[in-house]
Design a protein around this motif. Structure first.
Motif, PDB file in Angstrom:
ATOM      1  N   VAL A 108       0.832  -1.207   0.000  1.00 31.86           N
ATOM      2  CA  VAL A 108       0.000   0.000   0.000  1.00 31.86           C
ATOM      3  C   VAL A 108       0.863   1.252   0.000  1.00 31.86           C
ATOM      4  CG1 VAL A 108      -1.564   1.363   1.453  1.00 31.86           C
ATOM      5  CG2 VAL A 108      -2.059  -1.032   1.007  1.00 31.86           C
ATOM      6  N   LYS A 109       1.915   1.250   0.809  1.00 29.17           N
ATOM      7  CA  LYS A 109       2.786   2.435   0.883  1.00 29.17           C
ATOM      8  C   LYS A 109       3.553   2.666  -0.420  1.00 29.17           C
ATOM      9  CE  LYS A 109       3.297   2.359   5.910  1.00 29.17           C
ATOM     10  NZ  LYS A 109       2.915   3.755   6.167  1.00 29.17           N
ATOM     11  N   VAL A 114      -3.618  -4.126  -3.364  1.00 27.48           N
ATOM     12  CA  VAL A 114      -3.599  -5.286  -2.475  1.00 27.48           C
ATOM     13  C   VAL A 114      -4.896  -6.064  -2.629  1.00 27.48           C
ATOM     14  CG1 VAL A 114      -3.523  -6.080  -0.076  1.00 27.48           C
ATOM     15  CG2 VAL A 114      -2.055  -4.192  -0.807  1.00 27.48           C
ATOM     16  N   LEU A 115      -4.766  -7.379  -2.800  1.00 21.39           N
ATOM     17  CA  LEU A 115      -5.902  -8.284  -2.923  1.00 21.39           C
ATOM     18  C   LEU A 115      -5.930  -9.150  -1.677  1.00 21.39           C
ATOM     19  CD1 LEU A 115      -4.870  -9.544  -6.489  1.00 21.39           C
ATOM     20  CD2 LEU A 115      -6.182  -7.481  -5.958  1.00 21.39           C
ATOM     21  N   HIS A 116      -7.037  -9.105  -0.925  1.00 18.32           N
ATOM     22  CA  HIS A 116      -7.118  -9.907   0.305  1.00 18.32           C
ATOM     23  C   HIS A 116      -8.122 -11.035   0.112  1.00 18.32           C
ATOM     24  CE1 HIS A 116      -7.933 -10.262   4.908  1.00 18.32           C
ATOM     25  NE2 HIS A 116      -7.077 -11.170   4.468  1.00 18.32           N
ATOM     26  N   VAL A 117      -7.604 -12.259   0.140  1.00 24.31           N
ATOM     27  CA  VAL A 117      -8.444 -13.446   0.014  1.00 24.31           C
ATOM     28  C   VAL A 117      -8.760 -13.967   1.408  1.00 24.31           C
ATOM     29  CG1 VAL A 117      -8.528 -15.821  -0.839  1.00 24.31           C
ATOM     30  CG2 VAL A 117      -7.501 -14.012  -2.242  1.00 24.31           C
ATOM     31  N   GLU A 118     -10.034 -14.253   1.663  1.00 29.02           N
ATOM     32  CA  GLU A 118     -10.561 -14.643   2.969  1.00 29.02           C
ATOM     33  C   GLU A 118     -10.806 -13.379   3.800  1.00 29.02           C
ATOM     34  OE1 GLU A 118      -9.448 -18.683   5.110  1.00 29.02           O
ATOM     35  OE2 GLU A 118      -8.517 -17.018   6.180  1.00 29.02           O
ATOM     36  N   SER A 139      -8.941  -3.070   5.857  1.00 27.27           N
ATOM     37  CA  SER A 139      -9.116  -1.610   5.770  1.00 27.27           C
ATOM     38  C   SER A 139      -8.208  -0.973   4.723  1.00 27.27           C
ATOM     39  CB  SER A 139      -8.863  -0.973   7.141  1.00 27.27           C
ATOM     40  OG  SER A 139      -7.492  -1.035   7.487  1.00 27.27           O
ATOM     41  N   ILE A 140      -7.109  -1.659   4.348  1.00 30.90           N
ATOM     42  CA  ILE A 140      -6.190  -1.056   3.377  1.00 30.90           C
ATOM     43  C   ILE A 140      -6.179  -1.793   2.038  1.00 30.90           C
ATOM     44  CG2 ILE A 140      -4.695  -0.092   5.168  1.00 30.90           C
ATOM     45  CD1 ILE A 140      -2.749  -2.400   4.709  1.00 30.90           C
ATOM     46  N   SER A 141      -6.945  -2.866   1.904  1.00 28.53           N
ATOM     47  CA  SER A 141      -6.933  -3.640   0.651  1.00 28.53           C
ATOM     48  C   SER A 141      -7.813  -2.992  -0.410  1.00 28.53           C
ATOM     49  CB  SER A 141      -7.407  -5.078   0.916  1.00 28.53           C
ATOM     50  OG  SER A 141      -6.480  -5.772   1.713  1.00 28.53           O
ATOM     51  N   ASP A 142      -7.443  -3.215  -1.657  1.00 25.21           N
ATOM     52  CA  ASP A 142      -8.202  -2.652  -2.784  1.00 25.21           C
ATOM     53  C   ASP A 142      -9.349  -3.556  -3.200  1.00 25.21           C
ATOM     54  OD1 ASP A 142      -6.469  -0.191  -3.871  1.00 25.21           O
ATOM     55  OD2 ASP A 142      -5.129  -1.770  -3.142  1.00 25.21           O
ATOM     56  N   TYR A 143      -9.131  -4.872  -3.117  1.00 22.14           N
ATOM     57  CA  TYR A 143     -10.176  -5.825  -3.461  1.00 22.14           C
ATOM     58  C   TYR A 143     -10.234  -6.892  -2.377  1.00 22.14           C
ATOM     59  CZ  TYR A 143      -9.899  -3.551  -7.991  1.00 22.14           C
ATOM     60  OH  TYR A 143      -9.892  -2.610  -8.979  1.00 22.14           O
ATOM     61  N   LEU A 144     -11.454  -7.214  -1.948  1.00 18.52           N
ATOM     62  CA  LEU A 144     -11.651  -8.145  -0.849  1.00 18.52           C
ATOM     63  C   LEU A 144     -12.506  -9.319  -1.313  1.00 18.52           C
ATOM     64  CD1 LEU A 144     -12.083  -4.933   0.402  1.00 18.52           C
ATOM     65  CD2 LEU A 144     -11.468  -6.265   2.410  1.00 18.52           C
TER      66      LEU A 144
END
Length: 365
Positions: A108-109, A114-118, A139-144
């Motif tokens: 992120v920085k 960022v893709l968060h799976v689960e 809170s910082i991921s682009d796709y969940l």
């Protein structure tokens, strides 16, 4: 299009394996695996990578143990130069270990999606480091990418925009579906002289249960009481074994008739043991999901669960303490045939990784 997939602990392997396989179906999608080494045992890591048909990690960070702060900080420091060298189009993280939040923060920085799976899982217990990791990563991921309805509800309550959230199913179940037939061909049960449904499978490793003498004594009593009904197979976690030895309880556990201590098992071996068990006693997160799919009764020793669908629809029972008398009553009831009849949750069909790959290709273009 290049994606860096982060693995930090063995449960991550089972989640990344189907994703890497799905990504590899597309010539325009390059998938690389970064192993932080947060939890690392050379023998077991090799077993899991081989069984799940994963390539050797493109990078191994060698982070190792230490406090949560030390692990997180070392992962960030080691991952930053890799991110600079690789310049990926996205970083994919799974689950809730320290490597998950650490690599998400670095990405992120640096302005990398960022893709968060689960995503979206919540236990409601902020004393758990994993809960903090889940909240921060989401809170910082682009796709969940979400496994169950509770995840959608939690993210909506936290005001995450709908356009970032996708209900795709469970990649852990993808691995189970893919390797189930292969696990069935193992001869582990014959080698142990046991028949299907003739034993209870037990695993315990969470610090809240195994890092103090009272918890360990309760575990020994649970094993002893359960062994009066069926053989207990206990693949013992290194942390649990070390603490049993520390408090002089290992010999007591080994002396119980019908309790068989085993070394930690590979993925296929453990899947084989789960599917053939009459009951599973655990404090694991992922086992709650796998037993729900396999429709094997599961007693989980946790104050709360971030996977409520396993209790609401599945075969999981949440026991909030290790009271041996309460456990024995529940064990006796289940083994008498009074366990609930669970059902497989929506989209737990072995195709979650395919859905994720399709969405990522559409969105990242």
């Amino acid at each position: 299009m290049k994606i860096l997939n982060i693995v930090g602990a063995r449960p991550n392997f089972m989640k990344v394996a189907p994703l890497h396989r799905a990504f590899s179906q597309y010539p325009d999608l390059e998938s690389k695996i970064i192993h932080t080494g947060q939890h690392y045992d050379a023998r077991m890591s090799e077993v899991f990578f081989n069984q799940l048909e994963l390539p050797q990690p493109h990078y191994f960070l060698g982070v190792g143990g230490g406090t949560h702060t030390q692990q997180t900080a070392r992962t960030m420091l080691e991952f930053e130069p890799i991110l600079a060298a690789e310049k990926p189009d996205a970083v994919l993280v799974v689950g809730d270990v320290n490597s998950t939040i650490a690599c998400a923060l670095v990405a992120v920085k640096e302005g990398i999606p960022v893709l968060h799976v689960e995503a979206g899982l919540r236990s409601g217990d902020r004393r758990m480091p994993e809960e903090i990791n889940r909240i921060l990563t989401d809170s910082i991921s682009d796709y969940l990418f979400v496994t169950e309805q509770a995840g959608l509800d939690n993210l909506k309550r936290e005001n995450v925009p709908d356009g970032k959230v996708f209900f795709v199913g469970n990649v852990m179940i993808d691995s189970l579906v893919h390797y189930r037939q292969k696990a069935r061909q193992l001869t582990l049960l014959q080698e142990t002289g046991l028949a299907p449904a003739s034993y209870v499978l037990m695993t315990m490793h969470r610090p809240a249960n195994v890092d103090h003498e009272q918890g360990l004594r309760s575990i020994v009593r649970v094993a002893r009481n359960t062994a009066q009904h069926k053989t207990v197979l206990f693949p013992i976690h290194p942390r649990t074994l070390s603490n049993m030895e520390k408090w002089g309880l290992k010999a007591e556990l080994e002396a119980i008739p019908q309790v068989r201590l085993m070394e930690p098992q590979g993925y296929l071996e453990f899947l084989h043991l789960m599917e053939n068990a009459a009951l599973i006693i655990t404090d694991s997160g992922g086992i709650q999901e796998e037993t729900t799919y396999l429709q094997v009764p599961c007693l989980t020793f946790r104050d709360s669960t971030e996977r409520p669908v396993t209790v609401e629809l599945g075969t999981n029972y949440l026991l909030r303490d290790l009271n041996p008398e309460t456990v024995e009553a529940q064990v006796r009831d289940i083994l008498a045939g009074n366990s609930k009849k669970g059902q497989v949750p929506p989209l737990w069909d072995g195709r979650a990784a395919e859905r994720i790959a399709t969405i990522i290709r559409e969105k990242l273009r």
